[in-house]
Design a protein around this motif. Structure first.
Motif, short mmCIF file in Angstrom:
data_model
loop_
_atom_site.label_atom_id
_atom_site.label_comp_id
_atom_site.label_asym_id
_atom_site.label_seq_id
_atom_site.Cartn_x
_atom_site.Cartn_y
_atom_site.Cartn_z
N SER A 72 33.62 59.20 -29.47
CA SER A 72 34.10 60.28 -28.59
C SER A 72 35.34 60.96 -29.18
O SER A 72 35.49 62.18 -29.09
CB SER A 72 34.45 59.74 -27.20
N THR A 96 26.79 55.94 -22.71
CA THR A 96 27.87 55.42 -23.55
C THR A 96 28.72 54.37 -22.84
O THR A 96 29.54 53.74 -23.48
CB THR A 96 28.82 56.54 -24.00
N ASP A 108 35.71 59.28 -21.53
CA ASP A 108 35.27 60.40 -22.35
C ASP A 108 35.66 61.72 -21.72
O ASP A 108 36.13 62.63 -22.39
CB ASP A 108 33.75 60.39 -22.51
N GLU A 157 26.02 61.81 -28.39
CA GLU A 157 26.71 60.53 -28.59
C GLU A 157 25.85 59.39 -28.04
O GLU A 157 25.47 59.41 -26.87
CB GLU A 157 28.07 60.52 -27.88
MG LIG Z 1 32.40 57.29 -26.28
#
Ligand SMILES: [Mg+2]
Ligand SMILES: Nc1nc2c(ncn2[C@@H]2O[C@H](COP(=O)(O)OP(=O)(O)OP(=O)(O)O)[C@@H](O)[C@H]2O)c(=O)[nH]1
Length: 254
Positions: A72, A96, A108, A157
């Motif tokens: 991130s 995540t 994040d 991600e």
């Molecule tokens: Mg992350």
């Protein structure tokens, strides 16, 4: 539309207005379209069918690696670079929040909030936990939505281990694996899996000990190994260039 009842007519016109909002890049429409895809109900195919004709080709970059590797933080830096190139950037943060760093998705959001008021940056957390293959399906749809909305770069991600690694290889054109110094024997274990699908490996947290040894261990297996300190932006330019070079290769093959 004589064969349709009022409910069906309303539903179709709602989807039509969502698609219209997506086309004009409206955040609300993008969010609603992705939610319909996540629900995976009867409307999800209708959304996809309507997006098809307006779909463009974005650069889809997977940023993958173990929890806490700095994905991130690195993405936050990449957003700044792409913004300075006047690109529209979408970020899909898929599953995540790990048991180790619980609440990472909120983290994040806080970390990425530098960009949250910017309508050329769209950040979405996608919860697919528990759905086998759910990452691939909903995320592929979300990529279509962002492409239709005119986004140039889409960053995904993911933790990228186990089941997910094959999925990310299919979704992203360029896969960036983020690791940290001190991998040691893990390099052996990663060889048959994630290292095989990564185009670029970034040894992040290069401010920690063991960076050089980790780079050397990886270089035997991966063509492109770089190092960064994501918190300061050190080494970032090389990552941006490596992604651009790989994207050129991808596009020349089309
Ligand atoms: Mg992350
Ligand atoms: N020392 C140092 N710390 C870093 C670096 N990059 C990230 N961090 C820190 O490492 C922690 C985890 O970073 P994240 O960017 O959240 O890692 P992540 O890979 O996104 O983590 P998950 O989403 O939980 O998988 C944060 O406290 C960051 O500030 C770096 O280059 N050096």
């Amino acid at each position: 539309m004589s064969g349709l009842n009022q409910w069906q007519i309303n539903r179709i016109s709602t989807i039509a207005s969502v698609i219209e909002e997506v086309k004009t890049g409206k955040v609300r429409g993008i969010a609603r379209a992705i939610t319909l895809l996540e629900l995976d109900g009867p409307d999800s195919q209708t959304v996809l069918d309507n997006l098809e004709p307006i779909s463009r080709q974005a650069s889809v970059i997977g940023i993958t690696g173990y929890p806490g590797a700095g994905k991130s933080t690195l993405i936050d830096q990449l957003i700044s670079v792409y913004r300075s190139q006047s690109k529209k950037i979408g970020i899909l943060a898929v599953d995540t929040s790990s048991p180790f760093t619980g609440g990472a998705i909120l983290g994040d959001r806080i970390r990425m909030q530098n960009h949250s008021l910017d309508d050329r940056v769209y950040i979405r957390s996608m919860a697919t936990r528990g759905h086998r293959g759910g990452l691939a399906k909903a995320t592929r749809g979300a990529i279509r939505v962002l492409e239709a909305a005119g986004f140039d770069v889409i960053l995904i991600e993911t933790i990228g281990v186990g089941q997910e690694e094959g999925e990310i290889a299919q979704l992203a054109q360029t896969v960036v694996l983020v690791v940290v110094p001190g991998l040691g024997d893990d390099v052996q274990a990663m060889k048959a899996g994630i290292l095989e699908i990564a185009h670029i490996v970034v040894v992040n947290k290069a401010d920690h000990q063991g960076t050089t040894a980790t780079i050397q261990a990886l270089q035997e297996w991966v063509p492109k190994v770089l190092s960064t300190v994501a918190t300061t932006g050190e080494g970032l330019q090389s990552v941006v260039e490596a992604i651009a070079t790989h994207q050129d290769v991808v596009r020349s093959k089309k």
